[in-house]
Enzyme design. Sequence first.
Site, PDB file in Angstrom:
ATOM      1  N   LEU A  41      -3.802   1.641   6.930  1.00 47.68           N
ATOM      2  CA  LEU A  41      -4.166   2.756   6.052  1.00 47.68           C
ATOM      3  C   LEU A  41      -3.449   2.690   4.705  1.00 47.68           C
ATOM      4  O   LEU A  41      -2.328   2.184   4.602  1.00 47.68           O
ATOM      5  CB  LEU A  41      -3.837   4.089   6.724  1.00 47.68           C
ATOM      6  N   TYR A  47      16.379  -9.832   2.936  1.00 47.37           N
ATOM      7  CA  TYR A  47      16.012  -8.573   2.292  1.00 47.37           C
ATOM      8  C   TYR A  47      17.238  -7.756   1.895  1.00 47.37           C
ATOM      9  O   TYR A  47      17.187  -7.000   0.919  1.00 47.37           O
ATOM     10  CB  TYR A  47      15.080  -7.774   3.206  1.00 47.37           C
ATOM     11  N   HIS A  50       3.645  -4.977   2.916  1.00 49.00           N
ATOM     12  CA  HIS A  50       3.086  -5.619   4.108  1.00 49.00           C
ATOM     13  C   HIS A  50       3.563  -7.062   4.255  1.00 49.00           C
ATOM     14  O   HIS A  50       3.871  -7.508   5.364  1.00 49.00           O
ATOM     15  CB  HIS A  50       1.556  -5.606   4.051  1.00 49.00           C
ATOM     16  N   LEU A  73       5.328 -10.628   1.987  1.00 53.09           N
ATOM     17  CA  LEU A  73       5.753 -11.481   0.871  1.00 53.09           C
ATOM     18  C   LEU A  73       5.709 -12.907   1.381  1.00 53.09           C
ATOM     19  O   LEU A  73       6.236 -13.205   2.451  1.00 53.09           O
ATOM     20  CB  LEU A  73       7.172 -11.122   0.414  1.00 53.09           C
ATOM     21  N   SER A  83       0.869  -1.176   0.000  1.00 56.75           N
ATOM     22  CA  SER A  83       0.000   0.000   0.000  1.00 56.75           C
ATOM     23  C   SER A  83       0.903   1.222   0.000  1.00 56.75           C
ATOM     24  O   SER A  83       2.133   1.094   0.088  1.00 56.75           O
ATOM     25  CB  SER A  83      -0.932   0.005   1.229  1.00 56.75           C
TER      26      SER A  83
END
Length: 225
Positions: free
Chosen positions: A108, A165, A119, A121, A94
Amino acid sequence: MSVIGALPFIKPMLPGPSVSPGIQRRHTLPASEFRPLNTQDAISVFEIEREAFISVSGECPLHLDEVRHFLTLCPELSMGWIEEGRLVAFIIGSLWDQDRLSTDALTLHKPRGSTAHIHVLAVHRTFRQQGKGPILMWRYLQYLRCFPNVRRALLMCEEFLIPFYRKSGFKVLGRCAITVGPLTFTEMLYPISGHAYMRRNSEAIRFPQHPLTLPLTKTDEQADV
């Protein structure tokens, strides 16, 4: 043109060699594609996510109603990896309007934000240890360059996921302000660049009217080990 209207103009076709139903079915769907998700994918998404996270941390990043929430508000910020009609991996994101994440970022979507909040994976258990997670993340980060206002991607993860990451180009920002029960997280950043080139070529990729379908490239196949 309708099928009925076209029939008089179709030349008779000679029957070809018989093909087993299994082979026919295999070629009716793309072998591999990447596309945005929608609310019809929500249950498949949640089942993969629940199996991936509950056994490790005991918590899901997104519950089913939250998955539906973001796939309704901003489906264009999601990406699913589909193989022969089956969801095998996904990302849900988002937009956020701050440089760091806060609790509000969990629920939100800020349409004018310049930060893409990743958010979750997750990869289906059958397809893990095949390099699909890094490939999907790379595809997603390249796709974010289609959004002229997006300047960075942020995510939060547990400590053991930091090396994963980092290999995708994320850098550690520090401890995240968000906690979930006893769990604490590290916040990580990926700068988004190269918008000018992608903007010139983004007319072919519009969401959600025209789904993104990207076939695997040789580079992807080599990385998927």
